[in-house]
Design a protein around this motif. Structure first.
Motif, PDB file in Angstrom:
ATOM      1  N   ILE A   2      -3.473  -7.050   0.425  1.00  0.00           N
ATOM      2  CA  ILE A   2      -2.736  -7.093   1.686  1.00  0.00           C
ATOM      3  C   ILE A   2      -2.286  -5.694   2.054  1.00  0.00           C
ATOM      4  O   ILE A   2      -1.749  -4.950   1.220  1.00  0.00           O
ATOM      5  CB  ILE A   2      -1.496  -8.002   1.584  1.00  0.00           C
ATOM      6  CG1 ILE A   2      -1.888  -9.410   1.172  1.00  0.00           C
ATOM      7  CG2 ILE A   2      -0.725  -8.003   2.908  1.00  0.00           C
ATOM      8  CD1 ILE A   2      -2.746 -10.156   2.176  1.00  0.00           C
ATOM      9  N   GLY A   3      -2.498  -5.360   3.301  1.00  0.00           N
ATOM     10  CA  GLY A   3      -2.049  -4.068   3.801  1.00  0.00           C
ATOM     11  C   GLY A   3      -0.947  -4.222   4.826  1.00  0.00           C
ATOM     12  O   GLY A   3      -0.873  -5.237   5.533  1.00  0.00           O
ATOM     13  N   CYS A  16      -0.539  -0.736   0.725  1.00  0.00           N
ATOM     14  CA  CYS A  16      -1.480  -1.801   0.376  1.00  0.00           C
ATOM     15  C   CYS A  16      -1.182  -2.259  -1.040  1.00  0.00           C
ATOM     16  O   CYS A  16      -0.796  -1.436  -1.901  1.00  0.00           O
ATOM     17  CB  CYS A  16      -2.921  -1.310   0.481  1.00  0.00           C
ATOM     18  SG  CYS A  16      -4.161  -2.575   0.125  1.00  0.00           S
ATOM     19  N   ILE A  17      -1.363  -3.566  -1.294  1.00  0.00           N
ATOM     20  CA  ILE A  17      -1.135  -4.120  -2.618  1.00  0.00           C
ATOM     21  C   ILE A  17      -2.325  -5.001  -2.982  1.00  0.00           C
ATOM     22  O   ILE A  17      -2.854  -5.739  -2.142  1.00  0.00           O
ATOM     23  CB  ILE A  17       0.189  -4.910  -2.665  1.00  0.00           C
ATOM     24  CG1 ILE A  17       0.531  -5.325  -4.098  1.00  0.00           C
ATOM     25  CG2 ILE A  17       0.174  -6.108  -1.715  1.00  0.00           C
ATOM     26  CD1 ILE A  17       1.974  -5.840  -4.253  1.00  0.00           C
ATOM     27  N   SER A  18      -2.760  -4.920  -4.232  1.00  0.00           N
ATOM     28  CA  SER A  18      -3.867  -5.734  -4.693  1.00  0.00           C
ATOM     29  C   SER A  18      -3.449  -7.194  -4.805  1.00  0.00           C
ATOM     30  O   SER A  18      -2.260  -7.520  -4.723  1.00  0.00           O
ATOM     31  CB  SER A  18      -4.358  -5.218  -6.053  1.00  0.00           C
ATOM     32  OG  SER A  18      -3.335  -5.355  -7.023  1.00  0.00           O
ATOM     33  N   SER A  19      -4.426  -8.054  -4.999  1.00  0.00           N
ATOM     34  CA  SER A  19      -4.141  -9.490  -5.016  1.00  0.00           C
ATOM     35  C   SER A  19      -3.195  -9.875  -6.154  1.00  0.00           C
ATOM     36  O   SER A  19      -2.366 -10.776  -5.997  1.00  0.00           O
ATOM     37  CB  SER A  19      -5.443 -10.283  -5.137  1.00  0.00           C
ATOM     38  OG  SER A  19      -6.104  -9.954  -6.352  1.00  0.00           O
ATOM     39  N   THR A  57      -0.805  -0.628  -6.192  1.00  0.00           N
ATOM     40  CA  THR A  57      -0.217  -0.390  -4.882  1.00  0.00           C
ATOM     41  C   THR A  57      -0.576   1.007  -4.384  1.00  0.00           C
ATOM     42  O   THR A  57      -0.873   1.908  -5.165  1.00  0.00           O
ATOM     43  CB  THR A  57       1.321  -0.518  -4.926  1.00  0.00           C
ATOM     44  OG1 THR A  57       1.844   0.409  -5.881  1.00  0.00           O
ATOM     45  CG2 THR A  57       1.748  -1.931  -5.294  1.00  0.00           C
ATOM     46  N   ASN A  58      -0.543   1.135  -3.062  1.00  0.00           N
ATOM     47  CA  ASN A  58      -0.808   2.417  -2.416  1.00  0.00           C
ATOM     48  C   ASN A  58       0.228   2.634  -1.325  1.00  0.00           C
ATOM     49  O   ASN A  58       0.660   1.677  -0.686  1.00  0.00           O
ATOM     50  CB  ASN A  58      -2.199   2.437  -1.782  1.00  0.00           C
ATOM     51  CG  ASN A  58      -3.313   2.240  -2.783  1.00  0.00           C
ATOM     52  OD1 ASN A  58      -3.786   3.174  -3.406  1.00  0.00           O
ATOM     53  ND2 ASN A  58      -3.743   0.998  -2.964  1.00  0.00           N
ATOM     54  N   TYR A  59       0.574   3.896  -1.093  1.00  0.00           N
ATOM     55  CA  TYR A  59       1.554   4.224  -0.058  1.00  0.00           C
ATOM     56  C   TYR A  59       1.101   5.451   0.717  1.00  0.00           C
ATOM     57  O   TYR A  59       0.532   6.395   0.152  1.00  0.00           O
ATOM     58  CB  TYR A  59       2.919   4.528  -0.670  1.00  0.00           C
ATOM     59  CG  TYR A  59       3.544   3.346  -1.375  1.00  0.00           C
ATOM     60  CD1 TYR A  59       3.393   3.162  -2.744  1.00  0.00           C
ATOM     61  CD2 TYR A  59       4.287   2.402  -0.659  1.00  0.00           C
ATOM     62  CE1 TYR A  59       3.951   2.083  -3.392  1.00  0.00           C
ATOM     63  CE2 TYR A  59       4.855   1.314  -1.306  1.00  0.00           C
ATOM     64  CZ  TYR A  59       4.680   1.157  -2.667  1.00  0.00           C
ATOM     65  OH  TYR A  59       5.233   0.079  -3.299  1.00  0.00           O
ATOM     66  N   ALA A  60       1.422   5.443   2.003  1.00  0.00           N
ATOM     67  CA  ALA A  60       1.244   6.658   2.782  1.00  0.00           C
ATOM     68  C   ALA A  60       2.280   7.683   2.344  1.00  0.00           C
ATOM     69  O   ALA A  60       3.387   7.329   1.924  1.00  0.00           O
ATOM     70  CB  ALA A  60       1.422   6.338   4.270  1.00  0.00           C
TER      71      ALA A  60
END
Length: 127
Positions: free
Chosen positions: A34-35, A50-53, A58-61
């Protein structure tokens, strides 16, 4: 039809916090990354996180790293975006979206990597 619904937006003073939620009806989110995106007036849509299922990745700007935290509760079929230390430049409509895979796309900031979107929730940071 897959539907996502965002909630939790509102008006907050600089330095304040908000917690956004993304919920799904008619389908479960636990198979999808999910983003979160945002779009300020007159600007392009911007990838925020964004986070994986599983929630394990996780990812961040860069503009929100250290201030925002993405999380998910698959048992409740929801994804959250905790936003702290909000700034006026965080003002935007915030959207959640599903990616058709379990891991966040390698180019997770690109909105074309996502297929289903919510209608958005307005976040306004102002004194």
């Amino acid at each position: 039809q897959l539907q996502l619904v965002e909630s939790g937006g509102g008006l907050v003073q600089p330095g304040g916090s908000l917690r956004l939620s993304c919920a799904a009806s008619e389908f479960t989110l636990d198979s999808y990354a999910i983003g979160w995106f945002r779009q300020a007036s007159g600007k392009q849509r911007e990838g925020v996180s964004c986070i994986s299922s599983s929630g394990g990745s996780t990812n961040y700007a860069g503009s929100v790293k250290g201030r925002f935290t993405i999380s998910r509760d698959n048992a409740k079929n929801t994804v959250h975006l905790q936003m702290n230390s909000l700034k006026p430049e965080d003002t935007a409509v915030y959207y959640c979206a599903t990616a058709p895979r379990e891991q966040c796309p390698s180019n997770w900031v690109d909105w074309v990597e996502y297929d289903y979107w919510g209608q958005g929730t307005q976040v306004t940071v102002s004194s």
